[in-house]
Scaffold this active site. Structure first.
Site, short mmCIF file in Angstrom:
data_model
loop_
_atom_site.label_atom_id
_atom_site.label_comp_id
_atom_site.label_asym_id
_atom_site.label_seq_id
_atom_site.Cartn_x
_atom_site.Cartn_y
_atom_site.Cartn_z
N GLU A 1 1.12 12.31 5.08
CA GLU A 1 0.55 11.17 4.35
C GLU A 1 0.03 11.67 3.01
OE1 GLU A 1 -0.83 7.32 3.51
OE2 GLU A 1 0.48 8.04 5.10
N GLY B 1 -1.99 -1.35 -3.55
CA GLY B 1 -2.61 -0.04 -3.43
C GLY B 1 -1.60 1.05 -3.69
N ASN C 1 0.83 -1.20 0.00
CA ASN C 1 0.00 0.00 0.00
C ASN C 1 0.86 1.24 0.00
OD1 ASN C 1 -2.54 1.60 0.55
ND2 ASN C 1 -1.31 2.11 2.37
N GLU C 2 0.66 2.10 -1.00
CA GLU C 2 1.37 3.37 -1.09
C GLU C 2 2.85 3.19 -0.77
OE1 GLU C 2 -0.85 5.94 1.47
OE2 GLU C 2 -2.53 6.11 0.09
N THR C 3 3.47 2.32 -1.56
CA THR C 3 4.86 1.96 -1.34
C THR C 3 5.56 1.85 -2.69
OG1 THR C 3 6.31 0.39 -0.19
CG2 THR C 3 4.37 -0.53 -1.31
#
Length: 1012
Positions: free
Chosen positions: A927, A434, A408-410
């Site tokens: 974030e 993601g 996720n978001e990586t």
């Protein structure tokens, strides 16, 4: 202790034919690090006795100083030990025996009789340890488990701590089916099954592997047998292929489940218990132009993302409550859940199989550091392959699981390896992530970036696309604003914001949780329960896109439920403890948004009116937008019996709600839903007078007749005519009569930081309170007494006070109890000689009412409520939506700097003063739920460097230098005149850190930053 050992021995005898025995009861626990606690002879007599699943963090006190911080919802972390001693059954001797854990958060180490069995860093993995040799040589076994969640933050959201899932003892023959050793694939009526057979004996074994297929009606429909030779200490795979005639397919509407029963035989004799594996026969195809096809039908993934926690219950969610939540989402019209951002407990997948809920099964958040002490930072490189392997093998037989997500978001080259390993273990399901940007994903998954205006016009059609985390909207149950709020402002070119028009030219509502002086920064606002608080697009726009864009395979809104943690990024931090993106709040109460989805995603006729119709500070005649969500063909709205006309819900986003502008005055609103000209459903809401009563009811299933169980009690604030009072905030006191106890109390509030565990009372939040009551396992009737002193805390319309005590039978008949209430107004403790309560009475502001509830002529409960101008919600004059908030420097990470407040015109509760220190810094966490790219960083500062144009800072983002010397020009003075400087910076997906470091002797005062 002896009684507990005997009880376990009996359960072993009764379950001797089964492979698996529950191991949850009667663990000893202490929340501290204890040297030597792994040894069998360690004295644990003073430790607390409890059942697992257990989450010690949720049992603690919320505190701004707790190391979990805003990310973890300000709850305690630390180190905890669990111990349990059991007798070894003679039936276990000579067998293969394991102890299995469905989940321990985190860094768990397990010992048996002082011998270390192993360590697992990842808090979301299920695992088991072989204890066969210890069983063979021991008459008792003492298990010790150390869970280390001390280093914080260990994630970006609330994780809980401890043995939060079920534990098991598995007893098998030396020749047995390996753990998670059955793999089933289906296509049409074809069922393929691989069985991994392990031989732990000292010689080769000739085994007959027999597999029976049992249909959903319990009938054996097929059986086959294969011979297999397994070397000593070896593992051999036996493969089967079946053809099921007229199969009953598994899908979201008919979740038919088959069973594969695997039996091992030697020389015709069955050895050990059979291994039963549930599976569903279903065909899943993924097509770039049209998304997912289930059994030949194109199915849009109408999904939500969910974390593990359930509000006051933490991450140790009882099975019954977990099932309630999954079924609650199903009733909303949701057909898919993304396990964000880690695997859920095994029972979650079982329930999804049974309910007919599709799952995007996600294993990791980041492949690199996203929080200082998270798995990605310290363990990923060494452990990812083992954790991923265990996860895929555990979950790959669940028909509910249709796609895997590996991050996720990586970012990182390791994405290729992750996908390849998934394919090796399970070639039947695609892999996504993601917002990792990895080209190796089978399915293109994008988070908030896919919400951007015009995004779908640029979408390539070479792969299936899923909105893995969209849409992002916020709302607080029961709170309303008619003016639209955008997290990053409107318009915002970088975010590509879709417009959501204001509902009225001027704001209508003023009720709030505090006034401006009560906010430590401008982010600390409640968001409206109209669909008008968003980042890029509202929920209705997202629903329309998903429905109408053919290659939009699915959307997973952030989130299904509010969750603890991530309290600062959007919501400004303490006392905000939770993220408010759910369609359902922390206490399982549905928000208005829930009914929007229900109106678009379900067929059972429904209508829902918003807002409520109790507005004591709205000027009479002011037009209030009344929305009705409905899936009916037409809706007619009545006010005080007079029709305001019929409207038809539209298909466009701004027409999904039927809207009437209704001049405010007290009365009754009634909505009728019509299909084919007939009324098929209605809803009525009424203006409530001051709060006077409480009503008790049960959500979900009641308590079972015997044994341990849990029930969810709803407490509703009403007026004297039983109309719901939507601003209720009085404190309800609870007492259980019989063999039960209060497990936890909640109310859904994102700012209530009272303790959930060991609590006896809770304030209401916008009219509702939640009590989780559990039975202890002993026989007997169980009754709940709930009592409340009721009235408007600020006396907005009334100075009257009522006292109410209500009984609710949880098991057995409602008892006849003589209840009397006595009260005082002078601050003294009430006794049975105080004023007897008979009817409502008036009090002046500043009065504390104390009450005694007597049962059967004896004191039973004491209550207290204060009525004063400084209590409860505020009722300001009508005001516009609060301005956009920045990230306060005083809430960031500091090194070599201090927080100061001697000045004026600063935002928040202070600013950062670097003194004369060189190399001091302030660092913010940011974030980014959108795409990677350039953003505007605006720094608000103050200071005057004599003889120089200003002072410089080194600016770094994610450890990379952006400006060696970023000059902040002089302001007029220090601490009262504030200016801003804006600079372009790169932001990566997901977690980012922004640091300002002094490059000379000290630096300017820093107030806040904003990133747009």
């Amino acid at each position: 202790m002896k009684k507990r050992v005997v009880a376990f021995a009996v359960s072993i005898a009764l379950a001797s034919l089964a492979n698996r025995m529950g191991f949850d009861e009667d663990w000893k626990f202490i929340q501290q690090d204890v040297p030597g606690a792994e040894q069998a002879g360690f004295d644990d007599e003073s430790w607390r006795v409890l059942d697992v699943p257990h989450d010690w963090s949720i049992e603690g006190e919320y505190s701004k100083d707790n190391p979990m911080g805003a990310g973890g919802g300000y709850l305690p972390a630390g180190i905890g030990w669990y111990r349990k001693t059991i007798p070894v059954s003679n039936d276990w001797k000579g067998k293969h025996v394991e102890i299995a854990f469905d989940g321990i958060y985190m860094n768990s180490t397990v010992w048996a009789n002082g011998r270390k069995l192993g360590t697992r860093p990842y808090g979301w993995s299920s695992f088991a340890y072989d204890i066969s040799d210890i069983v063979q040589s021991s008459e008792t076994i003492t298990f010790a488990v150390r869970a280390d969640n001390e280093k914080q933050p260990s994630a970006r959201w609330y994780t809980g701590s401890g043995i939060y899932a079920h534990t098991w003892i598995d007893v098998k023959q030396k020749v047995h089916v390996a753990n998670d050793g059955i793999f089933i694939r289906t296509k049409g009526g074809t069922v393929e099954l691989d069985a991994e057979i392990r031989n732990a004996t000292e010689r080769m074994q000739n085994i007959a592997v027999e597999v029976s297929i049992i249909d959903p009606n319990g009938r054996e429909v097929l059986k086959k047998r294969n011979p297999v030779k397994v070397a000593s200490g070896g593992l051999q795979v036996s493969s089967f292929k079946f053809q099921v005639s007229s199969p009953l397919f598994w899908d979201v509407d008919s979740p038919n489940l088959y069973q594969a029963v695997t039996t091992l035989k030697v020389a015709g004799t069955t050895i050990g218990a059979a291994t039963t594996t549930r599976f569903g026969i279903r065909d899943v195809e993924w097509k770039p132009e049209s998304g997912m096809w289930l059994n030949g039908k194109n199915v849009k993934l109408q999904g939500v993302c969910n974390h593990q926690d359930a509000g006051a219950l933490g991450v140790a969610v009882p099975d019954k409550v977990l099932r309630f939540r999954i079924e609650q989402l199903k009733k909303m019209g949701c057909n898919a859940i993304r396990t964000a951002h880690n695997p859920q407990t095994p029972i979650f997948y079982d329930i999804c199989d049974e309910v007919g809920m599709l799952v995007m099964d996600e294993i990791f958040d980041g492949w690199l550091k996203k929080a200082k002490h998270d798995y990605g930072a310290h363990f990923f490189d060494e452990w990812w392959e083992r954790d991923l392997t265990d996860w895929i093998k555990r979950d790959r037989n669940h028909p509910s699981v249709v796609i895997y997500s590996v991050g996720n978001e990586t970012h990182g080259k390791v994405g290729k390896n992750l996908v390849e390993r998934c394919h090796e273990l399970d070639p039947t399901r695609p892999v996504t992530s993601g917002h990792s940007g990895s080209e190796f994903m089978d399915v293109f998954g994008v988070n908030g970036g896919s919400e951007k205006k015009g995004w779908f016009n640029r979408l390539k059609k070479d792969r299936v696309f899923i909105g893995t985390e969209n849409t992002h909207t916020w709302q607080v149950r029961g709170f309303y604003r008619t003016k639209t709020w955008y997290r990053d402002g409107y318009p915002n070119a970088r975010q590509g914001v879709h417009e959501t028009p204001d509902l009225t030219a001027e704001e209508v509502f003023s009720n709030d949780w505090t006034d401006e002086a009560g906010r430590s920064n401008r982010k600390q606002i409640f968001n409206s329960s109209y669909d008008n608080a968003t980042v890029r697009l509202n929920s209705r726009q997202n629903i329309e896109q998903l429905r109408d864009i053919p290659n939009y395979a699915g959307s997973f809104r952030w989130t299904g439920y509010d969750y603890i943690g991530e309290a600062s990024y959007v919501h400004g931090g303490w006392p905000f403890k939770a993220f408010m993106g759910g369609a359902i709040d922390l206490a399982n109460f549905e928000k208005d948004l829930y009914y929007l989805y229900q109106s678009q995603w379900t067929k059972e006729p429904m209508v829902h009116i918003l807002p409520h119709w109790t507005h004591p500070k709205v000027k009479e005649g002011t037009e209030i937008p009344v929305w009705v969500y409905s899936n009916c063909e037409a809706v007619e709205l009545f006010f005080n019996g007079q029709s305001l006309g019929k409207k038809r819900p539209g298909t466009k986003s701004n027409e999904m709600q039927c809207q009437w502008l209704v001049p405010w005055q007290a009365g009754e609103l009634k909505a009728l839903g019509f299909n084919k000209g007939r009324v098929v459903v209605e809803e009525i809401i009424r203006t409530a007078a001051a709060p006077a009563r409480i009503a008790l009811s049960i959500d979900g299933e009641p308590l079972v007749a015997e044994g341990k169980d849990m029930v969810q009690v709803r407490v509703t604030t009403t007026d004297e005519k039983d109309a719901f009072y939507p601003y209720g905030e009085n404190r309800t006191h609870f007492r259980v009569i019989g063999p039960g106890r209060i497990r936890a109390l909640d109310n859904g509030s994102p700012i209530d930081v009272e303790r959930h565990f060991d609590a006896k009372d809770r304030i209401a939040f916008y009219g509702l309170t939640r009590a989780y009551i559990e039975s202890t396992g002993e026989a007997g009737d169980i009754t709940l007494l709930a009592s409340c002193i009721l009235g408007e805390k600020k006396q907005v319309t009334s100075n009257k006070v009522n006292i109410d005590a209500q009984l609710l039978s949880l098991r057995g008949p409602l008892p006849t109890l003589g209840i009397e209430i006595f009260y005082t107004l002078d601050g003294s403790a009430p006794t049975m000689q105080s004023i007897r309560y008979a009817e409502a009475f008036a009090v002046e502001l500043g009065t504390t009412v104390k009450a005694l509830v007597a049962v059967g002529g004896k004191p039973f409960q004491t209550l207290e409520e204060r009525f004063a101008a400084d209590e409860g919600f505020v009722w300001n004059e009508v005001q516009t939506t609060a301005g956009l908030g920045g990230d306060q420097a005083e809430d960031a990470t500091l090194n070599g700097a201090r927080i100061a407040s001697k000045g004026k015109n600063f935002n928040g509760r202070g600013f950062v003063d670097f003194g004369h220190t060189k190399g001091a810094y302030v660092e913010w966490y940011q974030e980014n739920d959108g795409d990677a790219g350039m953003a505007d960083l605006t720094i608000r500062y103050s200071g005057k460097a004599e003889g120089r144009p200003g002072r410089a800072f080194k600016l770094t983002v994610n450890g990379k230098t952006i400006k060696e010397k970023l000059l902040l020009p002089n302001t007029k003075d220090w601490g009262s005149d504030w200016k801003t400087v804006t600079v372009k910076i790169p932001l990566g997906r997901g977690a980012n850190t922004i640091r300002l470091t002094t490059v000379e002797s000290g630096g300017m005062y820093i107030d806040e930053i904003t990133v747009r």
